[in-house]
Design an enzyme around this catalytic site. Sequence first.
Site, PDB file in Angstrom:
ATOM      1  N   GLY A  33       0.858  -1.241   0.082  1.00 60.08           N
ATOM      2  CA  GLY A  33      -0.140   0.018   0.053  1.00 60.08           C
ATOM      3  C   GLY A  33       0.825   1.295   0.017  1.00 60.08           C
ATOM      4  O   GLY A  33       1.633   1.690  -0.725  1.00 60.08           O
ATOM      5  N   GLY A  89     -14.410  -4.734   7.278  1.00 59.44           N
ATOM      6  CA  GLY A  89     -14.129  -4.415   6.000  1.00 59.44           C
ATOM      7  C   GLY A  89     -12.524  -4.887   5.637  1.00 59.44           C
ATOM      8  O   GLY A  89     -11.976  -4.779   4.626  1.00 59.44           O
ATOM      9  N   LYS A  95       3.197 -10.768  -3.810  1.00 67.73           N
ATOM     10  CA  LYS A  95       3.954  -9.538  -3.439  1.00 67.73           C
ATOM     11  C   LYS A  95       5.759 -10.170  -3.005  1.00 67.73           C
ATOM     12  O   LYS A  95       6.572  -9.538  -3.264  1.00 67.73           O
ATOM     13  CB  LYS A  95       3.463  -9.113  -2.046  1.00 67.73           C
ATOM     14  CG  LYS A  95       2.224  -8.452  -2.351  1.00 67.73           C
ATOM     15  CD  LYS A  95       1.242  -7.849  -1.069  1.00 67.73           C
ATOM     16  CE  LYS A  95       0.135  -7.297  -1.342  1.00 67.73           C
ATOM     17  NZ  LYS A  95      -0.534  -6.907   0.099  1.00 67.73           N
ATOM     18  N   GLY A 130      -6.148  -0.025   1.282  1.00 70.30           N
ATOM     19  CA  GLY A 130      -7.126   0.798   1.510  1.00 70.30           C
ATOM     20  C   GLY A 130      -7.206   1.786   0.441  1.00 70.30           C
ATOM     21  O   GLY A 130      -5.963   1.931  -0.034  1.00 70.30           O
TER      22      GLY A 130
END
Length: 429
Positions: free
Chosen positions: A135, A188, A206, A305
């Site tokens: 992220g 979530g 990754k 996110g």
Amino acid sequence: MRTRPLKVALLGCGVVGSEVARIMTTHADDLAARIGAPVELAGVAVRRPSKVREGIDPALITTDATALVKRGDIDVVIEVIGGIEPARTLITTAFEHGASVVSANKALLAKDGTTLYDAAALHGRDLYFEAAVAGAIPLIRPLRESLAGDTVNRVLGIVNGTTNFILDRMDTAGAGYSEALDEATALGYAEADPTADVEGFDAAAKAAILAGIAFHTRVRLDEVHREGITEVTSADLVSAQRMGCTVKLLAICERAADGKSVTARVHPAMIPLSHPLASVREAYNAVFVEAEAAGQLMFYGPGAGGAPTASAVLGDLVAVCRNKLGGATGPGESAYTRLPVSSMGEVVTRYHINLDVADKPGVLAQVATVFAEHGVSIDTVRQKGKDGEASLVVVTHRAADAALSGTVEALRKLDTVRGVASIMRVEGE
């Protein structure tokens, strides 16, 4: 400052894409000042054009992503649709028609990054993908630029927030796996189908990307050993606590001691509470890098996110646009070492084995003999028994995975061993 804007095409306008578009609009002046020219959102490719997208001019919306990347006046394509196809074809088509690409597509980069690298090099374009791993955490650029003059020997990290949240709840709140997963879903952190996260597929993609960059060699997704967390139990967490450890799903990329091969793997492991990764809580990510000259480095922050991922995308956009204005390109693939990727059987680490055994004299001696016959040295043993049944916990010194596998198979054949309750690697020491 150049007044003619650089034109950007956005492929995908979901959680990440919509945040990218928002930041491009609300921070337009700042982006222009940092780049040296304004950037203009020239088109947004989506699957459902009827959906209302606040802050985006409906005239920019199209369902024809191919036509958008073929326009010829597009300077940068931002790809946040994910998956293998049509993303691969759209990216290579963008290169062919003069655009550089910023992508967050970890699955495609891990599975077929070679095709993308080769296409970018052929057409003299940039391929940036900071958002594909961890992220908002700056990680890709430090590995392929800041540490380009150093030798990286190990990358050890928590790169999936969903699994870290689940294991953290199991450790700190005593929750079972199912209970912790339900909580992650409600908050979530977990998808309706959490398979990619809990079975380690996301982390494995990754790991392939990180290993390739860190060791300057091509590492395919199918060369990454993968285990998920679905078999981790509350008892495993209790055992870890007794050892002064916790359990994390780790992506581990290592260069062999002789420098002639590398390994990449994803699996749950016990790590000492003294290790920096042990304190990474909830859905956060962290990556620990060990390099010869730089020593030990740690990168920490939110790993997923809309806003955090968009931050990484926009950082790449600024870099690519600057390169465009300067008539240059940034770093491409560095795979000059061509190191082989060793199998999991060759990996050497410590192990924590929990055996269900008969509670009678001689059991420990039999078990110890099996370990000795397979060349696996025992560090500590703990035994607890009652009413004819016992639990025997063995922690080994460092041993090869293949040797440990042979040991476990031999243990299963002993009459006094009722079963192997769990096996977990011990890392970070």
